[in-house]
Design an enzyme around this catalytic site. Structure first.
Site, PDB file in Angstrom:
ATOM      1  N   HIS A  64      24.886  43.331  52.616  1.00 18.55           N
ATOM      2  CA  HIS A  64      23.438  43.265  52.405  1.00 18.55           C
ATOM      3  C   HIS A  64      22.772  44.403  53.191  1.00 18.55           C
ATOM      4  O   HIS A  64      23.214  44.753  54.295  1.00 18.55           O
ATOM      5  CB  HIS A  64      22.899  41.904  52.860  1.00 18.55           C
ATOM      6  CG  HIS A  64      21.485  41.682  52.420  1.00 18.55           C
ATOM      7  ND1 HIS A  64      20.424  42.214  53.096  1.00 18.55           N
ATOM      8  CD2 HIS A  64      20.970  41.021  51.359  1.00 18.55           C
ATOM      9  CE1 HIS A  64      19.303  41.886  52.466  1.00 18.55           C
ATOM     10  NE2 HIS A  64      19.610  41.165  51.406  1.00 18.55           N
ATOM     11  N   GLY A 101      11.965  42.345  49.838  1.00 15.63           N
ATOM     12  CA  GLY A 101      10.958  41.719  50.699  1.00 15.63           C
ATOM     13  C   GLY A 101       9.639  42.473  50.740  1.00 15.63           C
ATOM     14  O   GLY A 101       8.805  42.215  51.606  1.00 15.63           O
ATOM     15  N   ASN A 132      19.333  33.906  48.591  1.00 17.83           N
ATOM     16  CA  ASN A 132      19.707  34.354  49.932  1.00 17.83           C
ATOM     17  C   ASN A 132      18.590  33.913  50.882  1.00 17.83           C
ATOM     18  O   ASN A 132      17.530  34.525  50.906  1.00 17.83           O
ATOM     19  CB  ASN A 132      19.868  35.877  49.944  1.00 17.83           C
ATOM     20  CG  ASN A 132      20.110  36.413  51.343  1.00 17.83           C
ATOM     21  OD1 ASN A 132      20.439  35.660  52.254  1.00 17.83           O
ATOM     22  ND2 ASN A 132      19.938  37.722  51.517  1.00 17.83           N
ATOM     23  N   LYS A 150      18.548  34.036  54.059  1.00 22.02           N
ATOM     24  CA  LYS A 150      18.491  34.827  55.301  1.00 22.02           C
ATOM     25  C   LYS A 150      18.413  33.865  56.506  1.00 22.02           C
ATOM     26  O   LYS A 150      19.011  32.795  56.459  1.00 22.02           O
ATOM     27  CB  LYS A 150      17.323  35.807  55.263  1.00 22.02           C
ATOM     28  CG  LYS A 150      17.276  36.578  53.943  1.00 22.02           C
ATOM     29  CD  LYS A 150      16.314  37.720  53.937  1.00 22.02           C
ATOM     30  CE  LYS A 150      16.280  38.322  52.553  1.00 22.02           C
ATOM     31  NZ  LYS A 150      15.597  39.598  52.487  1.00 22.02           N
ATOM     32  N   SER A 172      12.553  41.555  45.339  1.00 23.52           N
ATOM     33  CA  SER A 172      11.270  40.963  44.927  1.00 23.52           C
ATOM     34  C   SER A 172      11.304  40.358  43.521  1.00 23.52           C
ATOM     35  O   SER A 172      10.332  40.480  42.772  1.00 23.52           O
ATOM     36  CB  SER A 172      10.137  41.985  45.072  1.00 23.52           C
ATOM     37  OG  SER A 172      10.019  42.400  46.417  1.00 23.52           O
ATOM     38  N   GLU A 211      20.264  44.484  54.972  1.00 23.67           N
ATOM     39  CA  GLU A 211      19.864  44.117  56.339  1.00 23.67           C
ATOM     40  C   GLU A 211      21.063  44.187  57.286  1.00 23.67           C
ATOM     41  O   GLU A 211      20.923  44.554  58.454  1.00 23.67           O
ATOM     42  CB  GLU A 211      19.207  42.727  56.331  1.00 23.67           C
ATOM     43  CG  GLU A 211      17.820  42.791  55.698  1.00 23.67           C
ATOM     44  CD  GLU A 211      17.337  41.506  55.052  1.00 23.67           C
ATOM     45  OE1 GLU A 211      17.898  40.425  55.320  1.00 23.67           O
ATOM     46  OE2 GLU A 211      16.384  41.587  54.251  1.00 23.67           O
ATOM     47  N   GLU A 246      20.553  46.244  44.881  1.00 25.10           N
ATOM     48  CA  GLU A 246      19.290  45.916  45.541  1.00 25.10           C
ATOM     49  C   GLU A 246      18.681  47.180  46.138  1.00 25.10           C
ATOM     50  O   GLU A 246      19.072  47.600  47.245  1.00 25.10           O
ATOM     51  CB  GLU A 246      19.529  44.917  46.672  1.00 25.10           C
ATOM     52  CG  GLU A 246      20.151  43.609  46.228  1.00 25.10           C
ATOM     53  CD  GLU A 246      19.838  42.506  47.214  1.00 25.10           C
ATOM     54  OE1 GLU A 246      19.130  41.576  46.824  1.00 25.10           O
ATOM     55  OE2 GLU A 246      20.256  42.588  48.375  1.00 25.10           O
TER      56      GLU A 246
HETATM   57  C1  PEP Z   1      17.379  39.912  49.336  1.00 22.82           C
HETATM   58  O1  PEP Z   1      17.238  39.665  50.511  1.00 22.82           O
HETATM   59  O2  PEP Z   1      18.521  40.080  48.899  1.00 22.82           O
HETATM   60  C2  PEP Z   1      16.191  40.023  48.492  1.00 22.82           C
HETATM   61  C3  PEP Z   1      16.333  40.490  47.301  1.00 22.82           C
HETATM   62  O3  PEP Z   1      14.991  39.600  49.030  1.00 22.82           O
HETATM   63  P1  PEP Z   1      13.568  39.477  48.258  1.00 22.82           P
HETATM   64  O4  PEP Z   1      13.821  38.731  46.970  1.00 22.82           O
HETATM   65  O5  PEP Z   1      12.692  38.744  49.180  1.00 22.82           O
HETATM   66  O6  PEP Z   1      13.110  40.872  47.973  1.00 22.82           O
END
Ligand code: PEP
Length: 262
Positions: free
Chosen positions: A101, A179, A12, A14, A219, A103, A173
């Site tokens: 997501h 992040g 992803n 973003k 992460s 976000e 998630e």
């Molecule tokens: C994500 O945005 O779905 C995500 C898991 O980001 P990150 O791997 O940076 O934590």
């Protein structure tokens, strides 16, 4: 016989990488993938404006990378400034669309109802949703993990058929791990994944639930992908930061796939 679910690792990006950076990434990444034959599905989700460039590069025969969008509208067409419909996305030969997501939920106020409408629209367009769910740290600390995940699952999947469910990838998630550099422990991740599969089984039965792929996201890096993907209910990863660099994403896939029993 063990249940076989083909793991799926998705990037992803973003709001990163316009068309020229997309081209640079994909050329390098495809070069690394050559001859690797990983036993998993690999998906890249660039921003809308880079989908055409990505489709041009990934559209060739035998390219082992699928394309996803990061969002899509619940409307078909009309006066919805700034929106992109699922049918428009379909023109880019993409297979997946990320929906729900955290976000989108937190920054753009997408509710379970909006996400459910998008899930239905995606299926009408024959796109496979990567349906994201997850709790905040406050919710986890208040002992509300199961309530939150249960609500997101029940409301987000409402009205979807068994076939829709099997074609959906769920991404668990935990918001506090996205992040932040903080990853859920394998025990926390496996426990949440088993709960999610149990909730899907309540709605669709165990046979369907056992076919659904559940990715972990938050992460994930080359050095923790293997231990996460070795968990029985973790069928891949949704990756943000570590998927922005072709070497890092390639190494993450290599590590994750090293624990897959074919
Ligand atoms: C994500 O945005 O779905 C995500 C898991 O980001 P990150 O791997 O940076 O934590």
């Amino acid at each position: 016989m063990p249940i076989h679910r083909k793991p799926i690792l998705a990037a992803n990006w973003k709001m990163n990488k316009g068309p020229s950076e997309t081209e640079d990434f994909l050329k390098s990444f495809l070069g690394k993938l050559q001859g690797s034959g990983f036993p998993c599905e690999i998906v890249i989700a660039p921003p809308f404006v880079s989908l055409a460039k990505a489709a041009e590069i990934l559209g060739g025969p035998k390219v082992p990378v699928q394309l996803a969008a990061q969002n899509g509208s619940q409307k078909d067409a009309g006066a919805f400034t700034g929106e992109v419909s699922m049918l428009m996305l379909k023109e880019f030969y993409l297979h997946y669309v990320i929906l729900g997501h955290s976000e989108r939920r937190a920054i753009y106020g997408e509710t379970d109802e909006v996400i459910n409408a998008k899930m239905k629209k995606a299926r009408e367009a024959n796109l496979k949703p990567i349906f994201c769910i997850g709790e905040t740290l406050a919710e986890r600390e208040a002992g509300r993990l199961e309530e939150v995940l249960g609500r997101q699952i029940t409301k987000g999947l409402e009205g979807l058929s068994e076939k829709d469910m099997v074609d959906t990838v769920v991404a668990y998630e935990p918001v506090w791990a996205i992040g932040t550099g903080v990853t859920a422990t394998t025990a926390q991740a496996q426990e949440a994944h088993a709960f999610v599969r149990g909730e899907i089984a309540k709605l669709y039965g165990a046979a369907v639930a056992n076919k659904v792929r559940i990715q972990y996201g938050g992460s994930v890096k080359p050095d923790n992908a293997a231990e996460l993907m070795a968990c029985p209910d973790i069928d891949g990863a949704l990756v943000g930061g570590a998927a922005l660099d072709p070497t890092s994403f390639f190494e993450l896939i290599k590590a994750g796939c090293s624990v897959i029993e074919e």
